[in-house]
Scaffold this active site. Structure first.
Site, PDB file in Angstrom:
ATOM      1  N   ASP A  88       0.789  -1.319  -0.113  1.00  0.00           N
ATOM      2  CA  ASP A  88       0.111  -0.078   0.081  1.00  0.00           C
ATOM      3  C   ASP A  88       0.843   1.182  -0.098  1.00  0.00           C
ATOM      4  O   ASP A  88       0.492   2.402  -0.050  1.00  0.00           O
ATOM      5  CB  ASP A  88      -1.181   0.004   1.330  1.00  0.00           C
ATOM      6  CG  ASP A  88      -0.351  -0.060   2.614  1.00  0.00           C
ATOM      7  OD1 ASP A  88       0.501  -0.687   2.635  1.00  0.00           O
ATOM      8  OD2 ASP A  88      -1.114   0.617   3.673  1.00  0.00           O
ATOM      9  N   HIS A  89       2.145   1.112  -0.050  1.00  0.00           N
ATOM     10  CA  HIS A  89       3.210   2.182  -0.010  1.00  0.00           C
ATOM     11  C   HIS A  89       4.024   1.999  -1.328  1.00  0.00           C
ATOM     12  O   HIS A  89       4.618   3.276  -1.691  1.00  0.00           O
ATOM     13  CB  HIS A  89       3.959   2.451   1.220  1.00  0.00           C
ATOM     14  CG  HIS A  89       3.190   2.525   2.524  1.00  0.00           C
ATOM     15  ND1 HIS A  89       2.959   3.793   3.007  1.00  0.00           N
ATOM     16  CD2 HIS A  89       2.100   1.846   3.108  1.00  0.00           C
ATOM     17  CE1 HIS A  89       2.013   3.755   4.032  1.00  0.00           C
ATOM     18  NE2 HIS A  89       1.689   2.477   4.100  1.00  0.00           N
ATOM     19  N   ASP A 207      -0.197   8.458  11.002  1.00  0.00           N
ATOM     20  CA  ASP A 207      -0.541   7.195  10.837  1.00  0.00           C
ATOM     21  C   ASP A 207      -2.047   7.157  11.568  1.00  0.00           C
ATOM     22  O   ASP A 207      -1.835   7.193  12.767  1.00  0.00           O
ATOM     23  CB  ASP A 207       0.277   5.884  10.964  1.00  0.00           C
ATOM     24  CG  ASP A 207      -0.425   4.694  10.966  1.00  0.00           C
ATOM     25  OD1 ASP A 207      -1.647   4.578  10.540  1.00  0.00           O
ATOM     26  OD2 ASP A 207       0.357   3.690  11.234  1.00  0.00           O
ATOM     27  N   HIS A 377      -1.309 -12.901  16.600  1.00  0.00           N
ATOM     28  CA  HIS A 377      -1.247 -11.434  15.689  1.00  0.00           C
ATOM     29  C   HIS A 377      -1.310 -10.062  16.754  1.00  0.00           C
ATOM     30  O   HIS A 377      -2.056 -10.325  17.630  1.00  0.00           O
ATOM     31  CB  HIS A 377      -2.541 -11.618  14.681  1.00  0.00           C
ATOM     32  CG  HIS A 377      -2.209 -10.263  14.008  1.00  0.00           C
ATOM     33  ND1 HIS A 377      -0.937 -10.156  12.974  1.00  0.00           N
ATOM     34  CD2 HIS A 377      -2.799  -9.151  13.687  1.00  0.00           C
ATOM     35  CE1 HIS A 377      -1.306  -9.030  12.268  1.00  0.00           C
ATOM     36  NE2 HIS A 377      -2.411  -8.308  12.779  1.00  0.00           N
ATOM     37  N   SER A 379      -1.045  -5.992  15.757  1.00  0.00           N
ATOM     38  CA  SER A 379      -1.038  -4.975  14.797  1.00  0.00           C
ATOM     39  C   SER A 379       0.356  -4.400  14.497  1.00  0.00           C
ATOM     40  O   SER A 379       1.144  -4.318  15.576  1.00  0.00           O
ATOM     41  CB  SER A 379      -2.112  -3.901  14.983  1.00  0.00           C
ATOM     42  OG  SER A 379      -2.043  -2.828  14.088  1.00  0.00           O
ATOM     43  N   HIS A 381       0.334  -1.192  13.489  1.00  0.00           N
ATOM     44  CA  HIS A 381      -0.089   0.454  13.791  1.00  0.00           C
ATOM     45  C   HIS A 381      -0.304   0.761  15.137  1.00  0.00           C
ATOM     46  O   HIS A 381      -0.731   0.059  15.942  1.00  0.00           O
ATOM     47  CB  HIS A 381      -1.122   0.416  12.728  1.00  0.00           C
ATOM     48  CG  HIS A 381      -0.970   0.200  11.499  1.00  0.00           C
ATOM     49  ND1 HIS A 381      -0.522   1.466  10.674  1.00  0.00           N
ATOM     50  CD2 HIS A 381      -1.046  -0.863  10.570  1.00  0.00           C
ATOM     51  CE1 HIS A 381      -0.410   0.871   9.380  1.00  0.00           C
ATOM     52  NE2 HIS A 381      -0.806  -0.455   9.457  1.00  0.00           N
ATOM     53  N   HIS A 403      -3.265   8.193   6.372  1.00  0.00           N
ATOM     54  CA  HIS A 403      -3.531   6.728   6.460  1.00  0.00           C
ATOM     55  C   HIS A 403      -4.573   6.339   7.331  1.00  0.00           C
ATOM     56  O   HIS A 403      -4.407   5.642   8.426  1.00  0.00           O
ATOM     57  CB  HIS A 403      -2.090   6.071   6.985  1.00  0.00           C
ATOM     58  CG  HIS A 403      -1.861   4.648   6.616  1.00  0.00           C
ATOM     59  ND1 HIS A 403      -2.583   3.677   7.137  1.00  0.00           N
ATOM     60  CD2 HIS A 403      -1.108   4.163   5.629  1.00  0.00           C
ATOM     61  CE1 HIS A 403      -2.122   2.594   6.651  1.00  0.00           C
ATOM     62  NE2 HIS A 403      -1.172   2.723   5.871  1.00  0.00           N
TER      63      HIS A 403
HETATM   64 ZN   LIG Z   1       0.120   1.489   5.178  1.00  0.00          ZN
HETATM   65 ZN   LIG Z   2       2.673  -0.667   6.280  1.00  0.00          ZN
END
Ligand SMILES: [Zn+2]
Ligand SMILES: [Zn+2]
Length: 567
Positions: A88-89, A207, A377, A379, A381, A403
């Protein structure tokens, strides 16, 4: 002096010393992150990502940012800088490079991941890669850019500090504040704090992915502990672990857990094999000698000595894990008693596919461990606690959340205001918005095109029209009529033939099709008698007659495809 609120015009060049930020993607959606930082009218592109399509985009493989602005200002674009190597970047670079030939700056692994698609697209010759190191500060196009380490779910991620004539613009990149990251490389809050205490941070872009979530995202190392437990509890059984191929730290922890429980490791899925090789070469992944085996060889090992690391944690239909679930994977068959660990969380939109894969794996007798059953799992972020920490350390004079979907941006903007950023210096922006930074802070500065660009296979842009047709076809089906007319005699050479797909079930349709054929014939003869003598006009008559009958009799609006030929 008052500035005009809206200054349209794609080729608008900011005056000397002015700084503009142009958002081309990622604000209002998760994916296709792309922005421009403009200094004295010279442009640095910050990331160039793709988005994976929504279910209402049939047949679309990828969604790109709208490159109109970059194309029309190509002469002013001087470089691309990458925060990190996620699709996505970086996934859009392969398409951007068709229009632009500019150097790409990033960490070695980010460039390596970006290369995959660029090479596949046959654009290797157009790409010029410039590797930057942690903490490096160097001239990139019009200004100095500092590459500040941050922790995220791919190694060597950066926040970027742009040292502009209007002060420092800090982009957080995708980040979390992991105090015990797998590679020990923490988000460099000290450096961000030093920038804040020195010159000060004029504008923070940060973000917003987890801005709705209270608290702190747990450390990546907590997953390692869970995996070790899962592997220990699976003694004597084969283990398959699926995760993102770029999540090298997760791959490392799977390898550690596997080796720790006396297993050999095989990779499954092209990107997993590629990335494991890349990360090993860059010294970012440690695999004990002799631990890696070929996937063909796992059948020769005792079940308790097998660990397969696979792609497909998002339930992607053609991925290694999905093929395993349906029994179509030619390398590996899931068997009764196997343990499958899905070490990822579905990206919004993928829940259904992942759910189906989990179901199918159960049917094959596997035990499936996923983020809903175990803490396998975390994240990559930052949650609210970390976002507030960032705001507290950076102390920005102005703030724009980036983002995230719209609601994430709203929540993050609220956090910033509560953390003391003045209300008029927190701007909620969306794709296409332009922000200007000058001595009085930030303000809106018009908009640029920022629509979706749909990619299907190797076709650049399939366009909105095609997508509308596909939706119509998937919901209503198609009715096609083929008629041949004799213009001289003003008559048909035979009965118009009707063919349909996905409209009505054939037996019930028989009478309907007869009537439709008759209606088209009648309309064509009438039109010819009224003087119509070109195929295009007759085609319109056929469409109208068929459409009217179909709609009257079925209350449906399938796609009508008339073909009229003249002899
Ligand atoms: Zn991203
Ligand atoms: Zn990323």
């Amino acid at each position: 002096m008052r500035r005009p609120q809206h200054r349209p015009g794609l080729t608008q060049v900011a005056e000397r010393g002015a700084v503009r930020v142009v958002f081309l993607g990622g604000l209002g959606e998760i994916g296709r992150n792309c922005a421009c930082i403009e200094v004295d009218g010279r442009i640095i592109v910050l990331d160039c990502g793709v988005m994976f399509p929504d279910p209402d985009m049939p047949g679309v493989d990828l969604v790109l940012p709208d490159f109109t602005y970059l194309r029309e200002n190509a002469a002013r674009v001087e470089a691309v800088v990458l925060t990190h190597g996620h699709e996505d970047h970086v996934g859009g670079l392969a398409y951007l490079l068709r229009d632009l030939e500019v150097p790409i700056f990033g960490a070695e692994i980010s460039l390596g991941l970006a290369r995959n698609r660029i090479d596949e697209a046959g654009l290797s010759g157009r790409a010029r890669y410039v590797t930057v190191a942690d903490g490096e500060r160097r001239m990139v196009g019009p200004c100095e850019v500092e590459f500040i380490p941050v922790t995220h779910s791919v190694p060597c991620s950066f926040a970027l500090a742009f040292h502009t004539p209007q002060g420092i613009v800090l982009h957080s990149g995708d980040f979390k504040i992991d105090l015990e990251p797998v590679d020990g490389r923490r988000t460099d809050l000290a450096r961000i704090g030093a920038l804040a205490a020195g010159e000060g941070i004029a504008l923070l872009l940060s973000d917003s992915t987890n801005a709705e979530e209270p608290g702190f995202t747990p450390s990546e190392t907590t997953v390692g502990a869970t995996l070790a437990r899962v592997f220990a509890a699976s003694a004597g059984r084969r283990v398959v672990a699926a995760c993102f191929a770029s999540h090298i730290h997760r791959v490392q922890q799977v390898i550690d857990a596997a080796v720790g429980s006396g297993r050999k490791i095989a990779t499954l899925g092209r990107s997993m094999a590629k990335n494991v090789e890349l990360a090993q070469r860059l010294g970012l992944l440690t695999v004990p000698p002799g631990s890696l085996v070929e996937i063909e060889d796992v059948d020769r090992l005792a079940p308790g000595s097998v660990c397969v690391i696979s792609t497909g944690s998002q339930g992607e239909p053609m991925s290694a894990l999905s093929l395993m679930a349906t029994g179509d994977n030619k390398w590996f068959q899931v068997a009764d008693g196997d343990v499958v660990v899905i070490s990822a969380h579905p990206i919004p939109g993928n829940e259904w596919s992942v759910g189906r894969v989990i179901d199918e794996l159960h049917r094959r007798g596997a035990e499936v461990i996923h983020s809903g059953t175990d803490a396998v799992h975390v994240s990559g972020h930052a949650r609210q606690g970390e976002l507030r920490t960032m705001l507290s350390v950076a102390r920005p004079r102005a703030f724009v959340p980036v983002h995230g979907e719209y609601r994430h941006l709203v929540h993050h903007a609220g956090l910033a205001r509560r953390m003391g950023v003045p209300g008029d210096q927190v701007l909620l922006c969306e794709d296409g918005d332009v922000v200007r930074l000058d001595e009085s802070g930030i303000s809106r500065d018009g908009t640029v095109p920022a629509g979706y660009l749909y990619v299907d296979g190797t076709i650049g842009d399939v366009g909105h029209g095609v997508l509308r047709d596909r939706r119509l076809l998937s919901e209503e089906g198609v009715v096609m009529v083929v008629a041949t007319v004799d213009l001289q005699r003003k008559a048909l050479t035979g009965r118009p033939q009707i063919a349909t797909k996905g409209w009505v079930h054939a037996p019930e349709a028989e009478e309907l099709l007869e009537d439709a054929s008759a209606a088209v014939a009648e309309a064509l003869v009438e039109a010819m008698n009224d003087g119509a003598h070109d195929v295009e006009v007759l085609t319109r008559h056929a469409r109208r007659a068929l459409g009217r009958l179909v709609n009257e009799r079925t209350r449906r609006r399938p796609m009508i495809v008339p073909v009229v030929m003249a002899v």
